[in-house]
Motif scaffolding. Structure first.
Motif, PDB file in Angstrom:
ATOM      1  N   VAL A   1       0.869  -1.170   0.000  1.00  0.00           N
ATOM      2  CA  VAL A   1       0.000   0.000   0.000  1.00  0.00           C
ATOM      3  C   VAL A   1       0.908   1.222   0.000  1.00  0.00           C
ATOM      4  O   VAL A   1       1.758   1.378   0.889  1.00  0.00           O
ATOM      5  N   VAL A   2       0.756   2.084  -1.000  1.00  0.00           N
ATOM      6  CA  VAL A   2       1.631   3.238  -1.191  1.00  0.00           C
ATOM      7  C   VAL A   2       0.871   4.516  -0.834  1.00  0.00           C
ATOM      8  O   VAL A   2      -0.264   4.720  -1.282  1.00  0.00           O
ATOM      9  N   ALA A   3       1.498   5.358  -0.024  1.00  0.00           N
ATOM     10  CA  ALA A   3       0.876   6.628   0.345  1.00  0.00           C
ATOM     11  C   ALA A   3       1.954   7.682   0.528  1.00  0.00           C
ATOM     12  O   ALA A   3       3.074   7.377   0.948  1.00  0.00           O
ATOM     13  N   GLY A   4       1.614   8.918   0.216  1.00  0.00           N
ATOM     14  CA  GLY A   4       2.517  10.027   0.456  1.00  0.00           C
ATOM     15  C   GLY A   4       2.590  10.362   1.931  1.00  0.00           C
ATOM     16  O   GLY A   4       1.659  10.097   2.705  1.00  0.00           O
ATOM     17  N   ALA A   5       3.678  10.988   2.351  1.00  0.00           N
ATOM     18  CA  ALA A   5       3.872  11.315   3.758  1.00  0.00           C
ATOM     19  C   ALA A   5       2.775  12.237   4.279  1.00  0.00           C
ATOM     20  O   ALA A   5       2.333  12.106   5.428  1.00  0.00           O
ATOM     21  N   GLY A   6       2.320  13.172   3.454  1.00  0.00           N
ATOM     22  CA  GLY A   6       1.256  14.074   3.890  1.00  0.00           C
ATOM     23  C   GLY A   6      -0.029  13.328   4.196  1.00  0.00           C
ATOM     24  O   GLY A   6      -0.711  13.617   5.187  1.00  0.00           O
ATOM     25  N   THR A   7      -0.376  12.373   3.361  1.00  0.00           N
ATOM     26  CA  THR A   7      -1.575  11.564   3.595  1.00  0.00           C
ATOM     27  C   THR A   7      -1.419  10.726   4.856  1.00  0.00           C
ATOM     28  O   THR A   7      -2.343  10.598   5.667  1.00  0.00           O
ATOM     29  N   VAL A   8      -0.244  10.149   5.037  1.00  0.00           N
ATOM     30  CA  VAL A   8       0.022   9.334   6.230  1.00  0.00           C
ATOM     31  C   VAL A   8      -0.150  10.163   7.497  1.00  0.00           C
ATOM     32  O   VAL A   8      -0.723   9.705   8.493  1.00  0.00           O
ATOM     33  N   ARG A   9       0.323  11.404   7.462  1.00  0.00           N
ATOM     34  CA  ARG A   9       0.184  12.278   8.638  1.00  0.00           C
ATOM     35  C   ARG A   9      -1.268  12.703   8.848  1.00  0.00           C
ATOM     36  O   ARG A   9      -1.804  12.608   9.955  1.00  0.00           O
ATOM     37  N   THR A  10      -1.900  13.188   7.790  1.00  0.00           N
ATOM     38  CA  THR A  10      -3.249  13.741   7.904  1.00  0.00           C
ATOM     39  C   THR A  10      -4.265  12.683   8.312  1.00  0.00           C
ATOM     40  O   THR A  10      -5.150  12.927   9.142  1.00  0.00           O
ATOM     41  N   GLU A  11      -4.169  11.494   7.699  1.00  0.00           N
ATOM     42  CA  GLU A  11      -5.136  10.426   7.966  1.00  0.00           C
ATOM     43  C   GLU A  11      -4.717   9.553   9.144  1.00  0.00           C
ATOM     44  O   GLU A  11      -5.392   8.572   9.454  1.00  0.00           O
ATOM     45  N   ARG A  12      -3.608   9.871   9.772  1.00  0.00           N
ATOM     46  CA  ARG A  12      -3.126   9.171  10.968  1.00  0.00           C
ATOM     47  C   ARG A  12      -3.012   7.658  10.732  1.00  0.00           C
ATOM     48  O   ARG A  12      -3.597   6.845  11.436  1.00  0.00           O
ATOM     49  N   TYR A  13      -2.237   7.307   9.732  1.00  0.00           N
ATOM     50  CA  TYR A  13      -2.057   5.905   9.385  1.00  0.00           C
ATOM     51  C   TYR A  13      -1.445   5.123  10.534  1.00  0.00           C
ATOM     52  O   TYR A  13      -0.512   5.582  11.199  1.00  0.00           O
ATOM     53  N   GLY A  14      -1.953   3.927  10.734  1.00  0.00           N
ATOM     54  CA  GLY A  14      -1.299   2.933  11.560  1.00  0.00           C
ATOM     55  C   GLY A  14      -0.750   1.844  10.663  1.00  0.00           C
ATOM     56  O   GLY A  14      -0.748   1.962   9.432  1.00  0.00           O
ATOM     57  N   PRO A  15      -0.249   0.737  11.237  1.00  0.00           N
ATOM     58  CA  PRO A  15       0.199  -0.386  10.416  1.00  0.00           C
ATOM     59  C   PRO A  15      -0.941  -0.911   9.536  1.00  0.00           C
ATOM     60  O   PRO A  15      -2.115  -0.874   9.937  1.00  0.00           O
ATOM     61  N   VAL A  16      -0.612  -1.374   8.350  1.00  0.00           N
ATOM     62  CA  VAL A  16      -1.619  -1.897   7.425  1.00  0.00           C
ATOM     63  C   VAL A  16      -1.888  -3.361   7.776  1.00  0.00           C
ATOM     64  O   VAL A  16      -1.005  -4.209   7.670  1.00  0.00           O
ATOM     65  N   ARG A  17      -3.124  -3.635   8.202  1.00  0.00           N
ATOM     66  CA  ARG A  17      -3.499  -5.000   8.563  1.00  0.00           C
ATOM     67  C   ARG A  17      -4.791  -5.370   7.849  1.00  0.00           C
ATOM     68  O   ARG A  17      -5.792  -4.657   7.950  1.00  0.00           O
ATOM     69  N   ALA A  18      -4.778  -6.490   7.139  1.00  0.00           N
ATOM     70  CA  ALA A  18      -5.988  -6.995   6.507  1.00  0.00           C
ATOM     71  C   ALA A  18      -6.900  -7.606   7.561  1.00  0.00           C
ATOM     72  O   ALA A  18      -6.426  -8.163   8.565  1.00  0.00           O
ATOM     73  N   VAL A  19      -8.228  -7.496   7.352  1.00  0.00           N
ATOM     74  CA  VAL A  19      -9.156  -8.185   8.246  1.00  0.00           C
ATOM     75  C   VAL A  19      -8.944  -9.688   8.097  1.00  0.00           C
ATOM     76  O   VAL A  19      -8.366 -10.161   7.112  1.00  0.00           O
ATOM     77  N   GLU A  20      -9.405 -10.463   9.068  1.00  0.00           N
ATOM     78  CA  GLU A  20      -9.059 -11.888   9.132  1.00  0.00           C
ATOM     79  C   GLU A  20      -9.427 -12.643   7.863  1.00  0.00           C
ATOM     80  O   GLU A  20      -8.624 -13.425   7.339  1.00  0.00           O
ATOM     81  N   ALA A  21     -10.642 -12.409   7.332  1.00  0.00           N
ATOM     82  CA  ALA A  21     -11.058 -13.124   6.125  1.00  0.00           C
ATOM     83  C   ALA A  21     -10.152 -12.789   4.952  1.00  0.00           C
ATOM     84  O   ALA A  21      -9.783 -13.659   4.158  1.00  0.00           O
ATOM     85  N   ALA A  22      -9.782 -11.519   4.840  1.00  0.00           N
ATOM     86  CA  ALA A  22      -8.895 -11.108   3.754  1.00  0.00           C
ATOM     87  C   ALA A  22      -7.498 -11.676   3.950  1.00  0.00           C
ATOM     88  O   ALA A  22      -6.847 -12.104   2.984  1.00  0.00           O
TER      89      ALA A  22
END
Length: 256
Positions: free
Chosen positions: A71-92
């Motif tokens: 999953v690719v994101a710019g640093a500004g988006t990561v800051r603004t949207e307060r990204y955490g670690p990328v984790r798929a839901v269990e079924a996915a």
């Protein structure tokens, strides 16, 4: 969630609907860009994309992420949207493992200046179930910032574009070198705009919210100083949930 096109279908599950083959182009991953837009073309409300799309957007967001190697994101988006670690839901995660993918996608952060805080959630909430974020930067990134992020992320330097930021082709070349087959780009608009300008997007997953925003919010793929270059696309399918539309578009490379 229901499907409107190409064939009307009630009660559609986005997870298997988006889990289709994505043929890897030569020399780079397949690139799918996630966009959200209001009815009047705004890519954000109050500076954030989160208010657009509602509950259906979260379902589609998870389904598209579920197909990604990264999953690719710019640093500004990561800051603004307060990204955490990328984790798929269990079924996915189970479906990913069955396909031979890692259970969770890896997060790739694209940044010109390395203006990231080691105390951000994507670093502090890592628990060993996901890979450390890959932070991609151009040669001009400050040395002090590089040192600050050592130990919480993997940093990699790639070629710069004319504006001094990471060149889209250099980013995808690095992902290709790492064996990435599918990259899902979540923005922001500047990163998406650069990929679109260089014709490096193969798929657009577009959320169209009936909200009318007004104001001066950015468009989903701005390309400042770059002439518009309309290209051939076609719709693969169109879903709907609570009045919000979810359109999967594919670049038609048989035509300019």
């Amino acid at each position: 969630m229901r499907q409107l096109l190409p064939h009307p279908t009630d009660d559609v599950d986005p997870l298997p609907t988006y889990a289709v083959d994505r043929p890897r182009p030569a020399g780079r991953p397949w690139v799918a860009s996630l966009f959200a837009s209001s009815a009047d073309g705004a890519a954000a409300v109050g500076g954030r994309s989160g208010p657009l799309g509602g509950a259906g957007d979260l379902q589609v967001f998870r389904a598209v992420r579920a197909v990604a190697d990264v999953v690719v994101a710019g640093a500004g988006t990561v800051r603004t949207e307060r990204y955490g670690p990328v984790r798929a839901v269990e079924a996915a995660a189970d479906a990913r493992a069955a396909r031979g993918q890692a259970r969770h996608p890896r997060l790739v952060v694209v940044t010109r200046s390395l203006a990231l805080d080691p105390d951000q959630r994507l670093f502090t909430e890592a628990d060993g179930t996901t890979e450390a974020p890959l932070v991609v930067h151009p040669p001009g990134a400050p040395l002090a910032a590089r040192r600050r992020l050592q130990g919480v992320a993997e940093l990699v330097e790639v070629g710069a574009g004319p504006d001094g930021g990471v060149a889209p082709a250099a980013l995808l070349g690095e992902l290709d070198r790492r064996g990435v087959d599918v990259a899902v780009c979540e923005g922001g608009p500047t990163l998406n705009g650069g990929l679109v300008a260089d014709d490096l997007v193969d798929e657009v997953c577009l959320t169209l919210d009936p909200m009318v925003v007004g104001g001066d919010a950015p468009r989903i793929a701005p390309m400042d100083g770059v002439p518009a270059a309309p290209r051939a696309w076609h719709g693969a399918f169109l879903l709907e949930h609570d009045g919000v539309l979810f359109w999967r578009l594919l670049r038609d490379r048989s035509r300019p």
